[in-house]
Design an enzyme around this catalytic site. Structure first.
Site, PDB file in Angstrom:
ATOM      1  N   HIS A 141      -4.041   6.629   3.386  1.00 27.99           N
ATOM      2  CA  HIS A 141      -4.356   5.356   2.745  1.00 27.99           C
ATOM      3  C   HIS A 141      -5.755   4.941   3.183  1.00 27.99           C
ATOM      4  O   HIS A 141      -6.115   5.076   4.355  1.00 27.99           O
ATOM      5  CB  HIS A 141      -3.325   4.308   3.151  1.00 27.99           C
TER       6      HIS A 141
ATOM      7  N   ASN B  96     -10.316  -0.942   0.172  1.00 28.79           N
ATOM      8  CA  ASN B  96      -8.861  -0.801   0.204  1.00 28.79           C
ATOM      9  C   ASN B  96      -8.298  -1.216  -1.152  1.00 28.79           C
ATOM     10  O   ASN B  96      -8.304  -2.398  -1.490  1.00 28.79           O
ATOM     11  CB  ASN B  96      -8.311  -1.680   1.328  1.00 28.79           C
TER      12      ASN B  96
ATOM     13  N   CYS C 115       0.811  -1.230   0.000  1.00 26.45           N
ATOM     14  CA  CYS C 115       0.000   0.000   0.000  1.00 26.45           C
ATOM     15  C   CYS C 115       0.840   1.273   0.000  1.00 26.45           C
ATOM     16  O   CYS C 115       0.352   2.333  -0.380  1.00 26.45           O
ATOM     17  CB  CYS C 115      -0.926   0.004   1.206  1.00 26.45           C
TER      18      CYS C 115
HETATM   19  N1  ACO Z   1     -18.406 -10.265   8.880  1.00 24.63           N
HETATM   20  C1  ACO Z   1     -18.856 -10.614  10.091  1.00 24.63           C
HETATM   21  N2  ACO Z   1     -18.057 -11.041  11.060  1.00 24.63           N
HETATM   22  C2  ACO Z   1     -16.734 -11.075  10.810  1.00 24.63           C
HETATM   23  C3  ACO Z   1     -16.205 -10.723   9.551  1.00 24.63           C
HETATM   24  C4  ACO Z   1     -17.111 -10.296   8.576  1.00 24.63           C
HETATM   25  N3  ACO Z   1     -16.695  -9.918   7.333  1.00 24.63           N
HETATM   26  N4  ACO Z   1     -14.862 -10.861   9.598  1.00 24.63           N
HETATM   27  C5  ACO Z   1     -14.550 -11.301  10.817  1.00 24.63           C
HETATM   28  N5  ACO Z   1     -15.668 -11.419  11.550  1.00 24.63           N
HETATM   29  C6  ACO Z   1     -15.798 -11.861  12.937  1.00 24.63           C
HETATM   30  C7  ACO Z   1     -14.629 -12.678  13.399  1.00 24.63           C
HETATM   31  O1  ACO Z   1     -14.776 -14.021  13.037  1.00 24.63           O
HETATM   32  C8  ACO Z   1     -14.693 -12.484  14.882  1.00 24.63           C
HETATM   33  O2  ACO Z   1     -15.672 -13.332  15.409  1.00 24.63           O
HETATM   34  P1  ACO Z   1     -15.425 -14.047  16.856  1.00 24.63           P
HETATM   35  O3  ACO Z   1     -15.324 -12.911  17.822  1.00 24.63           O
HETATM   36  O4  ACO Z   1     -16.655 -14.858  16.991  1.00 24.63           O
HETATM   37  O5  ACO Z   1     -14.170 -14.803  16.707  1.00 24.63           O
HETATM   38  C9  ACO Z   1     -15.198 -11.063  15.042  1.00 24.63           C
HETATM   39  O6  ACO Z   1     -15.806 -10.712  13.773  1.00 24.63           O
HETATM   40  C10 ACO Z   1     -14.099 -10.056  15.343  1.00 24.63           C
HETATM   41  O7  ACO Z   1     -13.027 -10.324  14.453  1.00 24.63           O
HETATM   42  P2  ACO Z   1     -11.743  -9.421  14.479  1.00 24.63           P
HETATM   43  O8  ACO Z   1     -10.834  -9.845  13.378  1.00 24.63           O
HETATM   44  O9  ACO Z   1     -11.175  -9.364  15.843  1.00 24.63           O
HETATM   45  O10 ACO Z   1     -12.400  -8.011  14.131  1.00 24.63           O
HETATM   46  P3  ACO Z   1     -11.748  -6.602  14.160  1.00 24.63           P
HETATM   47  O11 ACO Z   1     -12.516  -5.679  15.004  1.00 24.63           O
HETATM   48  O12 ACO Z   1     -10.263  -6.658  14.374  1.00 24.63           O
HETATM   49  O13 ACO Z   1     -11.993  -6.115  12.666  1.00 24.63           O
HETATM   50  C11 ACO Z   1     -10.759  -5.949  10.620  1.00 24.63           C
HETATM   51  C12 ACO Z   1     -11.455  -6.872  11.609  1.00 24.63           C
HETATM   52  C13 ACO Z   1     -11.783  -4.983  10.047  1.00 24.63           C
HETATM   53  C14 ACO Z   1     -10.121  -6.769   9.515  1.00 24.63           C
HETATM   54  C15 ACO Z   1      -9.691  -5.136  11.392  1.00 24.63           C
HETATM   55  O14 ACO Z   1      -8.874  -5.997  12.124  1.00 24.63           O
HETATM   56  C16 ACO Z   1      -8.831  -4.325  10.485  1.00 24.63           C
HETATM   57  O15 ACO Z   1      -9.291  -3.369   9.883  1.00 24.63           O
HETATM   58  N6  ACO Z   1      -7.535  -4.671  10.395  1.00 24.63           N
HETATM   59  C17 ACO Z   1      -6.634  -3.959   9.523  1.00 24.63           C
HETATM   60  C18 ACO Z   1      -6.899  -4.436   8.139  1.00 24.63           C
HETATM   61  C19 ACO Z   1      -6.197  -3.614   7.168  1.00 24.63           C
HETATM   62  O16 ACO Z   1      -6.284  -2.404   7.177  1.00 24.63           O
HETATM   63  N7  ACO Z   1      -5.503  -4.308   6.292  1.00 24.63           N
HETATM   64  C20 ACO Z   1      -4.856  -3.758   5.230  1.00 24.63           C
HETATM   65  C21 ACO Z   1      -3.754  -2.815   5.659  1.00 24.63           C
HETATM   66  S1  ACO Z   1      -2.436  -3.009   4.668  1.00 24.63           S
HETATM   67  C22 ACO Z   1      -3.029  -2.839   3.194  1.00 24.63           C
HETATM   68  O17 ACO Z   1      -3.752  -1.906   2.929  1.00 24.63           O
HETATM   69  C23 ACO Z   1      -2.677  -3.878   2.181  1.00 24.63           C
END
Ligand code: ACO
Length: 331
Positions: free
Chosen positions: A258, A288, A118
């Site tokens: 970003h 993203n 990114c």
């Molecule tokens: N829909 C519904 N539920 C979901 C989904 C979904 N799409 N995805 C995960 N869950 C569930 C999980 O299974 C978990 O359930 P559990 O508690 O029963 O185990 C729950 O939601 C929470 O999951 P987390 O992964 O802890 O959720 P979090 O609040 O961390 O949000 C997210 C997830 C949005 C991916 C977040 O971690 C995030 O934004 N991370 C950074 C991602 C990012 O920006 N990546 C790219 C950066 S680098 C680049 O741009 C290439």
């Protein structure tokens, strides 16, 4: 720190391309166990664009590059250096930049890809800046082209809701006045590579039936860890870029972060001391799009008249590697 550093290069044209096909959160609800409320609350994303099967990174990049060259009044044959940032090259060999060069007819350029996820477009701007400042050429074209849909696991709800496809581009020339890149801060940390990566399909674990069955060729992400590092790194990127330019958040007309996640964007703005009214957001419409996110947002902000000649912007990016970058630019 120098107040108002003299820029070496300026951006003289920008362009963007997003595919027509829209994939909404409602569409995703039919594909995986997810829902619109969860996606919007956790990420801010409502829809994203998906490229056609026959549309690759070079083609998308060419659309954006042509618009950037048109605004700059530059012909393809005048480009001396063509850099493509992509995490989704059309082929392993040659570079997507060489394919793009052929599509554009930019026959006088040196062309190569950079792989910095990114942060790649901002890395590319600094590579171009160095080349032009060294007197090796007059015109640089820096393109980001990402077909994230091609490396997404469409059965993994934790990642497939996040990404989209797009391309953005800018033409750079040597600065003649006070407009141009004021500061840049780039870092990486390879120790954390396995938090966001594609395990298989490369030289270490070549493509095989096993890799395909295990989906080792698709993106794997430890979401929470990536999130924490993204917030920390975006703060470092924006804070250090401001400091190197002798600026504060008050001097910035627009923050273009970003576009990975609205929560990361809000944390970055808060750290940089920039109110949300001065933050450009399109993650809701495009998701993203990796390194294409910042040039797409910049081109949109210009078109909307939010920024223009003389405007000072701050950009910050974070991605796989990890890599992170911050930059201040007087447009
Ligand atoms: N829909 C519904 N539920 C979901 C989904 C979904 N799409 N995805 C995960 N869950 C569930 C999980 O299974 C978990 O359930 P559990 O508690 O029963 O185990 C729950 O939601 C929470 O999951 P987390 O992964 O802890 O959720 P979090 O609040 O961390 O949000 C997210 C997830 C949005 C991916 C977040 O971690 C995030 O934004 N991370 C950074 C991602 C990012 O920006 N990546 C790219 C950066 S680098 C680049 O741009 C290439």
């Amino acid at each position: 720190m120098v107040k108002h550093p003299k820029p070496l290069v300026e951006i003289v044209g920008t362009g963007r391309y997003v595919p027509d096909r829209v994939l909404t959160n409602a569409d995703l609800e039919k594909m995986v166990e997810t829902n619109d409320e969860w996606i919007v609350e956790r990420t801010g994303i409502r829809e994203r664009r998906i490229a056609r099967d026959d549309e690759g990174a070079a083609q998308m990049g060419a659309e954006a590059a042509r618009k950037a060259m048109e605004e700059a009044g530059v012909e393809p044959g005048e480009v001396d250096i063509l850099i493509v940032s992509t995490a989704t090259p059309d082929r392993w060999l040659p570079s997507t930049a060489c394919d793009l060069q052929a599509l554009l007819g930019a026959g006088n350029a040196m062309a190569f890809d950079i792989c910095a996820a990114c942060s790649g477009w901002l890395y590319g701007l600094t590579m171009a800046e160095g080349y032009l400042a060294a007197g090796r050429g007059e015109i640089a074209l820096v393109v980001a082209a990402e077909k994230m849909s091609s490396i997404t696991d469409w059965e993994d709800r934790a990642t497939c809701v996040l990404f989209g496809d797009a391309a953005g581009a800018a033409v750079l020339k040597k600065a003649t006045g006070d407009r141009g890149i004021l500061s840049a801060h780039h870092k990486s940390d390879g120790n954390l590579a396995d938090l966001l990566y594609r395990p298989g399909g490369g030289a270490a674990i070549p493509m095989s039936e096993e890799v395909l069955v295990d989906k080792g060729h698709l993106v794997k992400m430890s979401g929470r860890e990536v999130f924490k590092n993204a917030v920390r790194s975006m703060a470092d990127a924006s804070g250090t870029a401001l400091e190197k330019a002798g600026l504060t958040g008050d001097d910035i007309d627009l923050l273009i972060p970003h576009q990975a996640n609205i929560r990361i964007i809000k944390a970055t703005a808060k750290y940089a001391g920039i109110p949300m009214e001065k933050v450009y957001i399109n993650v809701d419409r495009f998701g993203n799009t990796s390194s294409a996110a910042i040039p797409v947002a910049l081109d949109e902000a210009k078109e909307a008249g939010i920024v223009g000649p003389g405007t000072v912007i701050l950009t910050a990016a974070f991605g796989a590697g990890f890599t992170w970058s911050g930059m201040t630019i007087r447009l």
